[in-house]
Design a protein around this motif. Sequence first.
Motif, PDB file in Angstrom:
ATOM      1  N   LYS A  19     -48.788 -28.503  21.058  1.00 55.79           N
ATOM      2  CA  LYS A  19     -48.147 -27.429  21.820  1.00 55.79           C
ATOM      3  C   LYS A  19     -47.598 -26.413  20.837  1.00 55.79           C
ATOM      4  N   LEU A  20     -48.113 -25.189  20.918  1.00 58.57           N
ATOM      5  CA  LEU A  20     -47.670 -24.101  20.079  1.00 58.57           C
ATOM      6  C   LEU A  20     -46.579 -23.322  20.803  1.00 58.57           C
ATOM      7  N   SER A  21     -45.604 -22.850  20.029  1.00 59.47           N
ATOM      8  CA  SER A  21     -44.517 -22.054  20.578  1.00 59.47           C
ATOM      9  C   SER A  21     -44.370 -20.769  19.799  1.00 59.47           C
ATOM     10  N   CYS A  22     -43.915 -19.740  20.468  1.00 57.61           N
ATOM     11  CA  CYS A  22     -43.664 -18.454  19.805  1.00 57.61           C
ATOM     12  C   CYS A  22     -42.447 -17.821  20.457  1.00 57.61           C
ATOM     13  N   ALA A  23     -41.439 -17.571  19.646  1.00 58.55           N
ATOM     14  CA  ALA A  23     -40.211 -16.965  20.147  1.00 58.55           C
ATOM     15  C   ALA A  23     -40.051 -15.569  19.567  1.00 58.55           C
ATOM     16  N   ALA A  24     -39.753 -14.628  20.448  1.00 67.18           N
ATOM     17  CA  ALA A  24     -39.488 -13.253  20.029  1.00 67.18           C
ATOM     18  C   ALA A  24     -37.982 -13.051  19.937  1.00 67.18           C
ATOM     19  N   ARG A  75     -36.154 -16.778  27.714  1.00 69.85           N
ATOM     20  CA  ARG A  75     -36.067 -17.181  26.303  1.00 69.85           C
ATOM     21  C   ARG A  75     -36.960 -16.341  25.404  1.00 69.85           C
ATOM     22  N   ASN A  76     -37.643 -15.346  25.995  1.00 67.55           N
ATOM     23  CA  ASN A  76     -38.584 -14.517  25.218  1.00 67.55           C
ATOM     24  C   ASN A  76     -39.576 -15.378  24.450  1.00 67.55           C
ATOM     25  N   THR A  77     -40.057 -16.419  25.095  1.00 67.17           N
ATOM     26  CA  THR A  77     -40.903 -17.407  24.437  1.00 67.17           C
ATOM     27  C   THR A  77     -42.206 -17.614  25.199  1.00 67.17           C
ATOM     28  N   VAL A  78     -43.277 -17.765  24.438  1.00 66.46           N
ATOM     29  CA  VAL A  78     -44.576 -18.071  25.010  1.00 66.46           C
ATOM     30  C   VAL A  78     -45.080 -19.363  24.372  1.00 66.46           C
ATOM     31  N   TYR A  79     -45.774 -20.156  25.172  1.00 66.12           N
ATOM     32  CA  TYR A  79     -46.288 -21.444  24.719  1.00 66.12           C
ATOM     33  C   TYR A  79     -47.806 -21.490  24.906  1.00 66.12           C
ATOM     34  N   LEU A  80     -48.434 -22.343  24.110  1.00 68.50           N
ATOM     35  CA  LEU A  80     -49.851 -22.617  24.303  1.00 68.50           C
ATOM     36  C   LEU A  80     -50.047 -24.123  24.184  1.00 68.50           C
ATOM     37  N   GLN A  81     -50.318 -24.769  25.299  1.00 73.19           N
ATOM     38  CA  GLN A  81     -50.649 -26.188  25.290  1.00 73.19           C
ATOM     39  C   GLN A  81     -52.142 -26.308  25.060  1.00 73.19           C
ATOM     40  N   VAL A  82     -52.499 -26.983  23.971  1.00 73.47           N
ATOM     41  CA  VAL A  82     -53.917 -27.109  23.618  1.00 73.47           C
ATOM     42  C   VAL A  82     -54.308 -28.574  23.713  1.00 73.47           C
ATOM     43  N   ASN A  83     -55.245 -28.857  24.589  1.00 71.70           N
ATOM     44  CA  ASN A  83     -55.713 -30.229  24.819  1.00 71.70           C
ATOM     45  C   ASN A  83     -57.200 -30.335  24.501  1.00 71.70           C
ATOM     46  N   SER A  84     -57.662 -31.573  24.392  1.00 70.58           N
ATOM     47  CA  SER A  84     -59.085 -31.839  24.147  1.00 70.58           C
ATOM     48  C   SER A  84     -59.610 -31.005  22.999  1.00 70.58           C
ATOM     49  N   LEU A  85     -58.875 -31.017  21.908  1.00 71.50           N
ATOM     50  CA  LEU A  85     -59.222 -30.161  20.776  1.00 71.50           C
ATOM     51  C   LEU A  85     -60.554 -30.551  20.159  1.00 71.50           C
ATOM     52  N   LYS A  86     -61.256 -29.526  19.700  1.00 69.07           N
ATOM     53  CA  LYS A  86     -62.553 -29.684  19.052  1.00 69.07           C
ATOM     54  C   LYS A  86     -62.475 -29.128  17.636  1.00 69.07           C
ATOM     55  N   PRO A  87     -63.338 -29.578  16.745  1.00 67.96           N
ATOM     56  CA  PRO A  87     -63.325 -29.039  15.381  1.00 67.96           C
ATOM     57  C   PRO A  87     -63.451 -27.512  15.357  1.00 67.96           C
ATOM     58  N   GLU A  88     -64.183 -26.959  16.297  1.00 69.80           N
ATOM     59  CA  GLU A  88     -64.350 -25.500  16.324  1.00 69.80           C
ATOM     60  C   GLU A  88     -63.091 -24.759  16.775  1.00 69.80           C
TER      61      GLU A  88
END
Length: 119
Positions: A19-24, A75-88
Motif C-alpha cells: 500500500k503506497l501513501s502520498c501526503a500533501a 488528510r490531503n492524502t492519496v493511497y494506492l493499494q497494489v495487489n497481485s503484483l507482477k514483475p512488470e
Amino acid sequence: QVQLVESGGGLVQPGGSLKLSCAASGSIFSIYTMGWYRQAPGKQRELVATVTSGGTTNYADSVKGRFTISRVNARNTVYLQVNSLKPEDTAVYYCNADINNGLSRRDYWGQGTQVTVSA
C-alpha cells in the motif's frame, strides 16, 4: 511551498501486495485530481491511476482489477493499494496532485518510491 511525500514502496514477491501513501503538505488552498504514475528503467513515465476530489477514479488497463486508488481529502492524502503484483509492475511510483496553493494552480510531484517485484 507545497510538498508531496510518498511512502510504502519496497521489495515484494510476485503475487504480493503493498500500500503506497502520498501526503500533501504546505500552502494548500485546494486539491483537485490526485494520482499515481510510474516509470520503469528505460521507459517513459506512465499513468497508473487517478482520483478526482469527488472520488471518480481512472485506471490504466494494465492495473485494472489489481490496483485501487483512494484518497482522504481531510488528510490531503492519496493511497494506492497494489495487489497481485507482477514483475512488470517494478518501477518508481510517483505521486501527482493538481493543487491550488492560493496564488496559482499547478501540478506537483513527489520524489518517488521504488516498488520491486521479484522472487
